[in-house]
Motif scaffolding. Structure first.
Motif: not given
Length: 876
Positions: A120-147
């Motif tokens: 019933t969603a009377s109780w819900l729990a969720w967890r997330y790990h968020y980097p403190q440095a800049a999230f590497p959006y472009q690096r993730l794209r670039d690395e995938a493009a090279c593979r």
């Protein structure tokens, strides 16, 4: 057995959910890049609405967010957003690569977990790990493009961004004081070695229903009273009424800053428009990140966020409290003692609820896996909205869609008008329902929420989902594709899990499935000889060629799995009819129809048996009458032994007309009934199976051979035999090849995320275990096979089922080295309990190592592991 959560579920039916479910975790984690939001000429959903536009562009059909909740109609949404003072934009949604960007198809690049949840969603729990440095959006794209496809995926952990613990551990917990009063607790922990700054933005907004020319009145959120330790906003909607969001102060006593904008497209940023809204959807983002004057100084809008600016020391944590309630909710808005008491009570009730499901012999680790799998199933139910006719025609206030749409994707499904909460395969990679996935989801859900399970099974047969011709919608990329017909099996499983008393549900399902069964017979038996086709049937690239494609010479693919699925469908419909006939004699005649039809399919199945190899294979029937056997040792050939259904004698005994006619049919059609394999002595069977004992022995010898199907972690989808002996075919002037590929597939056949050439998949393993147990019920301990093949150790089929189940469960449990196979060799999961103590339920698993692959939060059918664990309690 009953506790507070059971009591909340007690008054609901498949058609009327409990008031406690008015609001829940129904918000998707990705609405961009979906078919619903694609208005392009060529149907390129990924390119038409990419991730970069999501923060600025209003969605047409549904919303997304982090740790999101909404009401069942998704009028009002709540989610979290963050900013680490390093990123170029707020973290409002999960990032991943689109299908064309990833070297193995679409691929989320974030780490989060559904750690707990009640039905019933009377109780819900969720967890997330968020980097403190800049999230590497472009690096993730670039690395995938090279593979390439032969290379592993480059993951967020591979960037080193989590080294030295430089990330935020964020926990969101929701506890309902009443159906309309929700306590929200956010805990932020600095896991790094230095003090750092994080902005936390609990966000409230209305789904945009007013920009499409439907004359919807615009709802509004406005600032409310300010107290010493809290402040409020009021969200008013003509449909949803008034909700109040109360935000408490941060631990240092500072109240958050309320920021307001509109949930409307920033047309200036995206399209260069000169009449863009002053305070568009990304207004809060632009104000915080760039200091832009894009939030409404009058403190009103259709979207708002409370801005908390937190400076947190190394290893320290901060707690924030909010409360979302109806204006009419009873009691005062308490963020103190009452809030703490509600949180503690709901957590305790969740413990009690799941303890009732735990088998006595389950270890604490197994119980934790079970609970987290169920939690993922709770969180994976999301609001799904898609009116195909409106989508094809376009909206009155928007530019007309290209004319090509009227003959393109889903043009034949204009009756489909979805507006419901449905269990999704994965809230990021597959944020849409799929027919056969949903059947397995419902079997899991039935253990914790039978009414929701029944509702969703019934849903696909309703007039606004099922095609007028009887076909069930497959999935939004192509509603007309064909998924395995497992709905009858699922309906019976749910019926039994719920106590075998809801004949109203069973009858409603039976009537809907009669239409669908007829569609299968009319559309997927081209020769009329009871050997069925069906195309890919959910197994994507399991053959050397696309099984859904039309072959150039007009050859017909006669499918072992298609025929076996239909045999199982017949048996499931037979059982349903017999159960219903015991309450209503009018079902006796239709029960006989399925008995006779199964006999015809069983006889036809024999044509797909290969005596030389002792295995079932697909066959190509060419127009000149020649037949070519496709000798691929795959799950396709194992499926016939899954067509084993237990039919207790009690179902037959009180139906004299059925028994008389069935006996006449057996006596007068020996050419057909020779293929009806009745297990159990006596005049009528208690188990009917496609395969006799001799063939069963031969198929099981391959299935339980560790050099073929039996992996240390379950049954492989393709035999390891094809590692040394690839299947090579010459077709249409080309050489086609099928190799054993235990991980990601190396071929692009059937799309980037097709991986049925060796990995372990839970749904078919689950069916194998169930069928083996049915067979053991009748064959008993006298029928034994080598386990594993060649070991000299003999085991009955119940022990075989137990062993496969044990291997599947070991994927998630710590091994002798203290590591969980599911994580493979991935950083940062090795040796760090902050990561390895939480489980991810992947889409499929490596055939040799058990490492999780594909969608990382496939809490749909992979949560079948929870059903396996709970099933031990029922069997004991």
């Amino acid at each position: 057995m009953n506790n507070a959560e059971h009591a909340r579920l007690a008054d609901e039916t498949p058609d009327h959910p409990s008031d406690w479910k008015i609001i829940g975790p129904y918000l998707s984690e990705r609405a961009w890049g979906t078919v619903r939001e694609d208005y392009s000429a060529g149907g390129n959903a990924w390119a038409y609405f990419p991730h970069d536009q999501a923060r600025s562009r209003a969605y047409r059909w549904s919303e997304d967010g982090l740790a999101g909740i909404c009401d069942r109609d998704q009028y009002l949404c709540f989610a979290l957003a963050f900013w680490n003072h390093q990123d170029a934009f707020l973290k409002e949604r999960l990032f991943g690569l689109s299908g064309p960007e990833g070297n193995h198809g679409e691929d989320v690049k974030e780490y989060w977990w559904y750690t707990d949840g009640t039905p019933t969603a009377s109780w819900l729990a969720w967890r997330y790990h968020y980097p403190q440095a800049a999230f590497p959006y472009q690096r993730l794209r670039d690395e995938a493009a090279c593979r390439g496809r032969h290379d592993p995926e480059f993951e967020l952990g591979d960037t080193g961004i989590f080294d030295e613990g430089r990330y935020w551990q964020i926990i969101a917990e929701y506890a309902k004081a009443s159906p309309f009063d929700l306590c929200v607790r956010i805990e932020v922990h600095n896991a790094g070695p230095d003090a750092a700054t994080l902005e936390v933005l609990p966000t409230l907004w209305f789904r945009n229903r007013w920009s499409w020319g439907e004359n919807e009145q615009r709802p509004v959120i406005v600032a409310g009273p300010v107290a010493d330790a809290s402040l409020q906003v009021m969200a008013d909607d003509p449909h949803g009424g008034r909700w109040i969001l109360t935000a408490g102060a941060s631990p240092d006593g500072t109240l958050p800053e309320p920021l307001f904008c509109e949930n409307e497209t920033n047309t200036a940023r995206l399209f260069g428009s000169t009449n863009s809204p002053l305070y568009p959807k990304d207004g809060i983002n632009d104000h915080i990140v760039a200091g832009a004057a894009t939030v409404n100084p009058e403190q009103r809008g259709s979207k708002m966020a409370f801005r908390y600016r937190l400076q947190i020391g190394a290893g320290e944590s901060v707690e924030l409290r909010l409360r979302l309630s109806r204006d009419s909710a009873e009691g005062s808005v308490d963020l103190g003692t009452g809030f703490t008491g509600t949180m503690a009570a709901r957590r305790r009730e969740a413990d009690e609820f799941y303890e009732t499901l735990r088998p006595e012999d389950a270890s604490a680790e197994e119980a934790a896996v079970m609970r987290e799998a169920f939690a993922g199933m709770v969180w994976s139910q999301q609001f799904y909205h898609f009116d195909v006719a409106r989508w094809l025609a376009g909206d009155p206030s928007q530019p007309p869609p290209p004319a090509t749409r009227h003959s393109g994707r889903n043009a034949g499904w204009q009756h489909l008008d979805a507006h419901d909460v449905i269990a999704m395969p994965d809230k990021w990679e597959y944020p849409w329902f799929a027919a056969w996935d949903l059947a397995f989801h419902c079997v899991v859900l039935a253990h914790i929420d039978p009414a929701a399970s029944k509702h969703q099974l019934l849903l696909l047969g309703r007039a606004w989902y099922m095609h007028p011709n009887g076909q069930l919608p497959a999935y939004e990329w192509a509603f007309g594709d064909v998924n395995p017909p497992v709905q009858a099996w699922a309906a019976l499983a749910v019926f039994r899990i719920d106590g075998s008393q809801d004949f109203n549900f069973l009858g409603r399902m039976f009537h809907k499935l009669l239409l669908n069964f007829t569609w299968w017979v009319n559309r997927k038996d081209a020769s009329g000889d009871n050997v069925f086709e069906g195309g890919f049937l959910g197994l994507d690239n399991i053959e050397p060629f696309d099984r859904s494609a039309t072959l150039s010479d007009g050859a017909l693919l006669e499918q072992s799995d298609g025929t076996a699925w239909m045999a199982k469908y017949c048996l499931n419909m037979l059982e349903m009819a017999l159960r219903l006939a015991n309450h209503d004699a009018s079902y006796e005649d239709i029960a006989l129809k399925f008995f006779e039809h199964f006999a015809a399919i069983a006889e036809a199945m024999g044509r797909l048996w290969d005596e030389q190899d002792g295995f079932f294979y697909d066959r190509l029937r060419h127009p000149d009458g020649t037949i070519k056997t496709i000798r691929s040792r795959s799950m396709v050939g194992l499926l016939p032994i899954f067509a084993a259904v237990e039919l207790p004698a009690a179902l037959w005994q009180r139906l004299p007309n059925f028994r008389k006619r069935a006996r006449w049919f057996i006596d007068h059609h020996p050419e057909l009934t020779a293929f009806l394999h009745f297990y159990k002595t006596g005049r009528f069977p208690e188990v009917i199976c496609l395969v006799d004992e001799t063939r069963l022995q031969r198929v099981l010898a391959r299935m339980l051979d560790e050099t073929e199907f039996l992996s240390p972690y379950g049954l492989r989808s393709l035999s390891r035999f094809h590692h040394e002996h690839p299947l090579i075919l010459q077709m249409d002037g080309s050489e086609l090849r099928l190799d054993y590929e235990p991980g990601e597939s190396q071929t692009t056949l059937f799309g980037g995320n097709s991986n049925w050439r060796g990995p372990i998949w839970f749904p078919l393993n689950f069916l194998a275990i169930e069928s083996l147990r049915h067979l053991h019920q009748s064959l008993g301990e006298r029928f034994r096979v080598e386990l594993p093949t060649g070991s000299g150790r003999m085991a009955h089929l119940g022990e075989v089922a137990d062993e496969i189940e044990r291997r599947l469960l070991s994927i998630f449990l710590r091994d002798a080295n203290g590591e969980r196979p599911v994580f493979g060799a991935r950083k940062p999961f090795l040796g760090d309990p902050n990561w390895s103590d939480r489980i991810l339920f992947y889409e499929y698993f490596h055939g040799e190592t058990g490492a999780g692959l594909g969608a990382s939060h496939q809490c749909g059918w992979t949560s079948l592991i929870a059903a396996n664990i709970v099933g031990r309690k029922a069997r004991s």
